[in-house]
Design a protein around this motif. Structure first.
Motif, mmCIF file in Angstrom:
data_model
loop_
_atom_site.group_PDB
_atom_site.id
_atom_site.type_symbol
_atom_site.label_atom_id
_atom_site.label_comp_id
_atom_site.label_asym_id
_atom_site.label_seq_id
_atom_site.Cartn_x
_atom_site.Cartn_y
_atom_site.Cartn_z
ATOM 1 N N ARG A 48 0.861 -1.189 0.000
ATOM 2 C CA ARG A 48 0.000 0.000 0.000
ATOM 3 C C ARG A 48 0.887 1.225 0.000
ATOM 4 N N GLN A 49 0.715 2.102 -0.978
ATOM 5 C CA GLN A 49 1.534 3.302 -1.091
ATOM 6 C C GLN A 49 0.633 4.534 -1.146
ATOM 7 N N LEU A 50 0.704 5.364 -0.137
ATOM 8 C CA LEU A 50 -0.073 6.605 -0.146
ATOM 9 C C LEU A 50 0.538 7.580 -1.140
ATOM 10 N N VAL A 51 -0.291 8.127 -2.018
ATOM 11 C CA VAL A 51 0.181 9.062 -3.034
ATOM 12 C C VAL A 51 -0.001 10.510 -2.578
ATOM 13 N N TYR A 52 -1.173 10.830 -2.050
ATOM 14 C CA TYR A 52 -1.409 12.205 -1.605
ATOM 15 C C TYR A 52 -2.540 12.234 -0.579
ATOM 16 N N ALA A 53 -2.398 13.086 0.427
ATOM 17 C CA ALA A 53 -3.433 13.318 1.427
ATOM 18 C C ALA A 53 -3.602 14.820 1.599
ATOM 19 N N THR A 54 -4.830 15.263 1.774
ATOM 20 C CA THR A 54 -5.089 16.700 1.862
ATOM 21 C C THR A 54 -4.721 17.282 3.220
ATOM 22 N N ASP A 55 -4.586 16.436 4.247
ATOM 23 C CA ASP A 55 -4.417 16.956 5.607
ATOM 24 C C ASP A 55 -3.850 15.864 6.503
ATOM 25 N N PRO A 56 -3.370 16.231 7.701
ATOM 26 C CA PRO A 56 -2.784 15.233 8.610
ATOM 27 C C PRO A 56 -3.741 14.115 8.992
ATOM 28 N N ARG A 57 -5.023 14.427 9.193
ATOM 29 C CA ARG A 57 -5.965 13.391 9.599
ATOM 30 C C ARG A 57 -6.139 12.353 8.497
ATOM 31 N N SER A 58 -6.182 12.780 7.246
ATOM 32 C CA SER A 58 -6.307 11.836 6.141
ATOM 33 C C SER A 58 -5.097 10.912 6.079
ATOM 34 N N LEU A 59 -3.918 11.473 6.316
ATOM 35 C CA LEU A 59 -2.713 10.662 6.329
ATOM 36 C C LEU A 59 -2.769 9.634 7.457
ATOM 37 N N ARG A 60 -3.222 10.056 8.629
ATOM 38 C CA ARG A 60 -3.295 9.140 9.769
ATOM 39 C C ARG A 60 -4.342 8.055 9.552
ATOM 40 N N LEU A 61 -5.451 8.408 8.896
ATOM 41 C CA LEU A 61 -6.459 7.401 8.574
ATOM 42 C C LEU A 61 -5.883 6.325 7.659
ATOM 43 N N ASP A 62 -5.151 6.752 6.644
ATOM 44 C CA ASP A 62 -4.555 5.790 5.730
ATOM 45 C C ASP A 62 -3.511 4.944 6.449
ATOM 46 N N GLU A 63 -2.715 5.579 7.296
ATOM 47 C CA GLU A 63 -1.707 4.842 8.067
ATOM 48 C C GLU A 63 -2.370 3.822 8.988
#
Length: 237
Positions: A48-63
């Motif tokens: 799973r490779q995150l490409v882009y997140a609009t904000d810190p919460r979105s990044l943490r959700l994906d993580e």
């Protein structure tokens, strides 16, 4: 889970990220969401490779989904159909993803929507969240579908066939907050330490990350720097 969030402006200015960033941010606006992200997924839950997140919460959700190996994005990718959860704190979500629903609720998320990116087979997911419960309207659902289709075309045109490890050797170190190649390298090291498969090694990394309240990238960094080893576990009879 509390990975450090770094400013993504430098990454977003690169040509390969510009179109993705614009589409993901447009999707958040069109669906009246509080955040959105796009991730590429392989046939295994371990890729799973995150490409882009609009904000810190979105990044943490994906993580969080990456660490736990469960969540709406995994199901949308597996079943190749959108997953719409109007309240992640509700009983349906708690029964379907017990660990993820609890973690997402702790982040303040209520509504969560995942749309697969697919060509011949699904290869990624557009993930959207809200801080208030409630489903998307029909118009917002159509907008999310359109954004997912545009992301599919844009990502395929840019990357052709995305891979997560460069041919001919190990990938270079990266300070990109979305880059998880270090996790796959760490899984390889742990597999050797445990004398087990990389899938087993990834599960051990996930278990350690969850137990310690750390992100997978933080645990991978500790493994790669030799501050953390699983060798003793592999040596046990």
């Amino acid at each position: 889970m509390n990975p450090e969030y770094e400013d993504s402006d430098a990454a977003a200015r690169r040509p390969s990220f510009t179109g993705v960033r614009n589409l993901v941010e447009a999707c958040a606006r069109l669906t009246e969401a509080d955040g959105a992200a796009v991730a590429l997924l392989g046939t295994s839950r371990n890729v799973r490779q995150l490409v882009y997140a609009t904000d810190p919460r979105s990044l943490r959700l994906d993580e969080l989904q990456f660490t736990l190996g469960e969540g709406p994005c995994a199901d949308a990718h597996r079943d190749d159909e959108p997953v719409r959860i109007d309240d992640i704190a509700g009983p349906e979500a708690a029964s379907r993803w017990p660990m993820f629903s609890r973690g997402a609720a702790e982040l303040g998320v209520r509504g969560l929507f995942a749309y697969p990116l697919e060509a011949d087979v699904p290869f990624g997911v557009l993930e959207i969240h809200r801080l208030t419960p409630g489903d998307l309207t029909a118009a917002q659902h159509d907008a999310a579908l359109l954004c997912a289709e545009s992301l599919t075309n844009g990502i395929l045109a840019t990357f052709a066939h995305p891979t997560f490890v460069e041919r001919g050797g190990s990938p270079p170190a990266s300070d990109d907050p979305y880059d998880r190649r270090s996790v796959y390298l760490a899984a390889g090291m742990v597999a050797v330490q445990l004398r087990a498969s990389t899938s087993v090694a990834m599960d051990r990394l996930r278990a350690h990350a969850f137990a310690e309240g750390a992100s997978m990238t933080e645990v991978a960094a500790a493994v790669l720097s030799r501050r953390l080893t699983f060798r003793d576990e592999g040596d046990r009879p």
